[in-house]
Design a protein around this motif. Structure first.
Motif, PDB file in Angstrom:
ATOM      1  N   CYS A 105      14.590 -67.806  73.959  1.00 25.51           N
ATOM      2  CA  CYS A 105      14.124 -67.583  72.581  1.00 25.51           C
ATOM      3  C   CYS A 105      13.838 -66.106  72.315  1.00 25.51           C
ATOM      4  CB  CYS A 105      12.875 -68.417  72.302  1.00 25.51           C
ATOM      5  SG  CYS A 105      13.196 -70.181  72.171  1.00 25.51           S
ATOM      6  N   GLN A 106      13.184 -65.453  73.254  1.00 24.01           N
ATOM      7  CA  GLN A 106      12.854 -64.035  73.080  1.00 24.01           C
ATOM      8  C   GLN A 106      14.121 -63.190  72.982  1.00 24.01           C
ATOM      9  OE1 GLN A 106       9.666 -62.655  72.634  1.00 24.01           O
ATOM     10  NE2 GLN A 106      10.963 -60.953  72.000  1.00 24.01           N
ATOM     11  N   THR A 107      15.106 -63.478  73.837  1.00 28.01           N
ATOM     12  CA  THR A 107      16.353 -62.710  73.822  1.00 28.01           C
ATOM     13  C   THR A 107      17.136 -62.960  72.536  1.00 28.01           C
ATOM     14  OG1 THR A 107      16.429 -62.759  76.233  1.00 28.01           O
ATOM     15  CG2 THR A 107      18.496 -62.256  75.090  1.00 28.01           C
ATOM     16  N   ALA A 108      17.173 -64.203  72.087  1.00 28.32           N
ATOM     17  CA  ALA A 108      17.859 -64.505  70.819  1.00 28.32           C
ATOM     18  C   ALA A 108      17.229 -63.725  69.674  1.00 28.32           C
ATOM     19  CB  ALA A 108      17.813 -66.008  70.540  1.00 28.32           C
ATOM     20  N   ASP A 109      15.919 -63.651  69.672  1.00 32.90           N
ATOM     21  CA  ASP A 109      15.228 -62.886  68.627  1.00 32.90           C
ATOM     22  C   ASP A 109      15.487 -61.390  68.780  1.00 32.90           C
ATOM     23  OD1 ASP A 109      14.218 -65.235  67.587  1.00 32.90           O
ATOM     24  OD2 ASP A 109      12.244 -65.016  68.515  1.00 32.90           O
ATOM     25  N   ASP A 110      15.406 -60.880  70.013  1.00 33.51           N
ATOM     26  CA  ASP A 110      15.607 -59.446  70.251  1.00 33.51           C
ATOM     27  C   ASP A 110      17.017 -58.991  69.868  1.00 33.51           C
ATOM     28  OD1 ASP A 110      13.023 -59.335  71.223  1.00 33.51           O
ATOM     29  OD2 ASP A 110      13.620 -59.196  73.345  1.00 33.51           O
ATOM     30  N   LEU A 111      18.026 -59.843  70.138  1.00 37.48           N
ATOM     31  CA  LEU A 111      19.417 -59.492  69.845  1.00 37.48           C
ATOM     32  C   LEU A 111      19.816 -59.818  68.414  1.00 37.48           C
ATOM     33  CD1 LEU A 111      21.215 -60.691  73.124  1.00 37.48           C
ATOM     34  CD2 LEU A 111      20.486 -58.373  72.515  1.00 37.48           C
ATOM     35  N   HIS A 112      18.933 -60.466  67.673  1.00 36.88           N
ATOM     36  CA  HIS A 112      19.215 -60.863  66.289  1.00 36.88           C
ATOM     37  C   HIS A 112      20.509 -61.678  66.215  1.00 36.88           C
ATOM     38  CE1 HIS A 112      15.965 -58.254  65.075  1.00 36.88           C
ATOM     39  NE2 HIS A 112      16.528 -57.261  65.747  1.00 36.88           N
ATOM     40  N   VAL A 113      20.621 -62.690  67.080  1.00 36.16           N
ATOM     41  CA  VAL A 113      21.840 -63.498  67.088  1.00 36.16           C
ATOM     42  C   VAL A 113      21.890 -64.362  65.833  1.00 36.16           C
ATOM     43  CG1 VAL A 113      22.052 -63.501  69.609  1.00 36.16           C
ATOM     44  CG2 VAL A 113      20.871 -65.376  68.493  1.00 36.16           C
ATOM     45  N   ASP A 114      23.118 -64.679  65.440  1.00 34.97           N
ATOM     46  CA  ASP A 114      23.332 -65.519  64.267  1.00 34.97           C
ATOM     47  C   ASP A 114      23.322 -67.002  64.615  1.00 34.97           C
ATOM     48  OD1 ASP A 114      23.787 -63.387  62.294  1.00 34.97           O
ATOM     49  OD2 ASP A 114      25.529 -62.940  63.549  1.00 34.97           O
ATOM     50  N   LEU A 115      23.593 -67.329  65.909  1.00 31.09           N
ATOM     51  CA  LEU A 115      23.618 -68.714  66.342  1.00 31.09           C
ATOM     52  C   LEU A 115      23.305 -68.775  67.825  1.00 31.09           C
ATOM     53  CD1 LEU A 115      24.301 -71.744  65.760  1.00 31.09           C
ATOM     54  CD2 LEU A 115      26.666 -71.183  66.409  1.00 31.09           C
ATOM     55  N   LEU A 116      22.355 -69.639  68.200  1.00 23.98           N
ATOM     56  CA  LEU A 116      22.044 -69.925  69.602  1.00 23.98           C
ATOM     57  C   LEU A 116      22.628 -71.276  69.936  1.00 23.98           C
ATOM     58  CD1 LEU A 116      20.570 -69.562  72.331  1.00 23.98           C
ATOM     59  CD2 LEU A 116      18.535 -70.548  71.230  1.00 23.98           C
ATOM     60  N   VAL A 117      23.352 -71.364  71.057  1.00 23.24           N
ATOM     61  CA  VAL A 117      23.942 -72.627  71.497  1.00 23.24           C
ATOM     62  C   VAL A 117      23.355 -72.983  72.854  1.00 23.24           C
ATOM     63  CG1 VAL A 117      26.069 -73.862  72.091  1.00 23.24           C
ATOM     64  CG2 VAL A 117      26.095 -72.106  70.293  1.00 23.24           C
ATOM     65  N   VAL A 118      22.840 -74.200  72.964  1.00 26.59           N
ATOM     66  CA  VAL A 118      22.329 -74.720  74.227  1.00 26.59           C
ATOM     67  C   VAL A 118      22.861 -76.128  74.429  1.00 26.59           C
ATOM     68  CG1 VAL A 118      20.210 -73.320  74.261  1.00 26.59           C
ATOM     69  CG2 VAL A 118      20.190 -75.548  73.160  1.00 26.59           C
ATOM     70  N   GLY A 119      22.955 -76.527  75.679  1.00 24.63           N
ATOM     71  CA  GLY A 119      23.357 -77.889  75.990  1.00 24.63           C
ATOM     72  C   GLY A 119      22.137 -78.790  76.007  1.00 24.63           C
ATOM     73  N   SER A 120      22.397 -80.077  75.908  1.00 21.45           N
ATOM     74  CA  SER A 120      21.323 -81.060  75.965  1.00 21.45           C
ATOM     75  C   SER A 120      21.600 -82.000  77.115  1.00 21.45           C
ATOM     76  CB  SER A 120      21.252 -81.852  74.659  1.00 21.45           C
ATOM     77  OG  SER A 120      20.343 -82.922  74.795  1.00 21.45           O
ATOM     78  N   ARG A 121      20.624 -82.173  77.965  1.00 21.87           N
ATOM     79  CA  ARG A 121      20.790 -83.093  79.097  1.00 21.87           C
ATOM     80  C   ARG A 121      20.513 -84.523  78.697  1.00 21.87           C
ATOM     81  NH1 ARG A 121      18.117 -79.244  83.298  1.00 21.87           N
ATOM     82  NH2 ARG A 121      19.951 -78.095  83.968  1.00 21.87           N
ATOM     83  N   GLY A 122      20.028 -84.741  77.496  1.00 16.28           N
ATOM     84  CA  GLY A 122      19.770 -86.097  77.035  1.00 16.28           C
ATOM     85  C   GLY A 122      18.585 -86.733  77.730  1.00 16.28           C
ATOM     86  N   LEU A 123      17.522 -85.957  77.962  1.00 13.95           N
ATOM     87  CA  LEU A 123      16.326 -86.522  78.579  1.00 13.95           C
ATOM     88  C   LEU A 123      15.693 -87.544  77.641  1.00 13.95           C
ATOM     89  CD1 LEU A 123      14.567 -83.285  79.912  1.00 13.95           C
ATOM     90  CD2 LEU A 123      15.934 -84.900  81.217  1.00 13.95           C
ATOM     91  N   SER A 124      15.103 -88.568  78.219  1.00 15.56           N
ATOM     92  CA  SER A 124      14.372 -89.533  77.409  1.00 15.56           C
ATOM     93  C   SER A 124      13.139 -88.842  76.834  1.00 15.56           C
ATOM     94  CB  SER A 124      13.943 -90.721  78.275  1.00 15.56           C
ATOM     95  OG  SER A 124      12.956 -90.303  79.209  1.00 15.56           O
ATOM     96  N   SER A 125      12.554 -89.428  75.825  1.00 15.75           N
ATOM     97  CA  SER A 125      11.386 -88.803  75.205  1.00 15.75           C
ATOM     98  C   SER A 125      10.229 -88.702  76.195  1.00 15.75           C
ATOM     99  CB  SER A 125      10.966 -89.565  73.954  1.00 15.75           C
ATOM    100  OG  SER A 125      10.722 -90.917  74.275  1.00 15.75           O
TER     101      SER A 125
END
Length: 184
Positions: free
Chosen positions: A132-152
């Motif tokens: 999150c900090q790096t995305a903010d510092d670099l002023h990215v237009d889109l952050l992409v992350v994978g989801s492992r599909g953990l249960s709640s």
């Protein structure tokens, strides 16, 4: 100001940051981004012939990040605190660096196959906060992350990088879930 897919808020190049780790789901998210998001952007822009010359021609720049958890150099057994030797700390650090290099090389190879210019960053610290900090510092237009599909329940106890990022990053986020496996 609203930014739509394919538009960038700065200098005409959309900055996309993809976070990877050792999981297949993070590499699926990178592959999905290269195939869907960046193909869409490239159809709007020009066709690339050499990924090393992509800057200036491309409509997107990909930054691939991997966060290394800091090594905790102490253990709390039932008794007193135990500190590992310098040799153990050096061995763990070396293994972490080799693992990171391997992951980033694999990711860069995927980008090169798709003729996409990419850069890499190694982040230190808790992955959730570092991403999150790096995305903010670099002023990215889109952050992409994978989801492992953990249960709640697992997400509540273990935490989820994608869930944390969705609530704390200051840019649009794309959480890519892998397709469900078909049972035979």
């Amino acid at each position: 100001m609203e930014t739509r897919m394919g538009e960038s808020s700065s200098n005409g190049i959309m900055k996309v940051m993809v976070a990877i780790d050792e999981s297949d789901t993070s590499f699926y998210a990178l592959r999905w981004t290269l195939e869907h998001v960046l193909n869409h952007l490239h159809r709007q822009g020009t066709t690339l012939t050499d990924p090393d010359e992509a800057v200036g021609e491309s409509t997107a720049m990909v930054t691939i990040v991997h966060a290394q958890q800091p090594f905790q150099p102490f253990v709390y057994p039932a008794g007193p605190v135990v500190y590992p030797s310098t040799t153990v700390i050096e061995a763990v650090t070396k293994a972490q660096n080799e693992n990171t290099a391997s992951l980033l090389t694999r990711a860069l190879h995927m980008c090169k196959e798709r003729m996409v210019k990419a850069e890499t960053l190694i982040l230190k610290g808790d992955p959730k906060e570092a991403i999150c900090q790096t995305a903010d510092d670099l002023h990215v237009d889109l952050l992409v992350v994978g989801s492992r599909g953990l249960s709640s329940l697992k997400r509540a106890f273990l935490g989820s990088v994608s869930d944390y990022c969705a609530h704390h990053v200051h840019c649009p986020i794309l959480i890519v879930r892998p397709p469900k496996e078909t049972k035979k």
